[in-house]
Design an enzyme around this catalytic site. Structure first.
Site, mmCIF file in Angstrom:
data_model
loop_
_atom_site.group_PDB
_atom_site.id
_atom_site.type_symbol
_atom_site.label_atom_id
_atom_site.label_comp_id
_atom_site.label_asym_id
_atom_site.label_seq_id
_atom_site.Cartn_x
_atom_site.Cartn_y
_atom_site.Cartn_z
ATOM 1 N N VAL A 1 0.834 -1.115 -0.129
ATOM 2 C CA VAL A 1 -0.231 -0.124 -0.077
ATOM 3 C C VAL A 1 0.833 1.303 -0.041
ATOM 4 O O VAL A 1 0.666 2.235 -0.655
ATOM 5 C CB VAL A 1 -0.875 -0.050 1.327
ATOM 6 C CG1 VAL A 1 -1.633 1.370 1.108
ATOM 7 C CG2 VAL A 1 -2.050 -1.230 1.144
ATOM 8 N N CYS A 2 1.937 1.199 0.765
ATOM 9 C CA CYS A 2 2.716 2.529 0.978
ATOM 10 C C CYS A 2 3.241 3.184 -0.448
ATOM 11 O O CYS A 2 3.156 4.326 -0.468
ATOM 12 C CB CYS A 2 4.085 1.913 1.729
ATOM 13 S SG CYS A 2 3.933 1.436 3.378
#
Length: 201
Positions: A50-51
């Protein structure tokens, strides 16, 4: 979890990779902001999932943040060298490319502790976002659990709302967007606003 809104943003000095790719050992938040607004956001780890979507979303909007006199700063528990390796890897290969803001190395995890976003057992930070005004006071914070990615446009909206309030003295009702009218912070102002907007809320 601590609420930092209304309190001075915890200052820190740590190693970082700057927007131009330079690695420094003494990046200081207060000196970097130097009277600008700040958006400090924490993420769990480099080379994860996700980062990168969040980091690239913030990076792609740096021109919009700059228009608003906002400096963006990312923080994770990775080293400055891992940050650098991730920046030097193309997005198609699982990297970021040259993002447009500093990436701070919180190797001791003290910065995440000071902002109260550290998951002690896991040793990584939650997805914390902190909007800091020109006086160094936290005016907005948002903390997401690890699977839940943030919305960079919402961060811009909160900057717009803060600046609108500072410039006009009015408050920003639910769903307020830049260019919309505000609300006077008194009973008459609320009644006037709701009288024309209640059904649209």
């Amino acid at each position: 979890m601590s609420v930092l809104v209304g309190k001075p943003a915890p200052d820190f000095t740590a190693a970082a990779v700057l927007a131009d790719g330079e690695i420094v050992e003494d990046f200081n938040l207060k000196s970097h902001l130097a009277g600008s607004y700040g958006l400090v956001f924490f993420y769990p780890l480099d080379f994860t999932f996700v980062c990168p979507s969040e980091i690239l979303a913030y990076s792609n909007r740096v021109p919009q943040f700059k228009e608003r006199n906002v400096k963006v700063v990312a923080v994770s528990v990775d080293s400055q060298y891992t940050h650098n390796a991730w920046r030097n890897t193309a997005p198609k290969d699982g990297g970021l490319g040259p993002v447009q803001f500093p990436m701070v190395a919180d190797m001791t995890k003290q910065i995440a502790r000071d902002y109260d976003v550290l998951i002690e057992d896991a040793g990584v930070a939650l997805r914390g976002t902190f909007l800091i005004d020109r006086e160094g006071i936290v005016r907005h914070q948002l903390v997401n659990d690890l699977p839940l990615g943030r919305n960079a446009d919402e961060a811009l909206r909160m900057v717009d709302a803060l600046q609108f309030h500072e410039e006009n003295g009015e408050v920003c009702p639910a769903g307020w967007q830049k260019g919309a009218e505000g609300m006077k912070a008194d009973p008459k102002g609320v009644a006037e606003y709701l009288g024309t907007h209640a059904e649209a809320l």
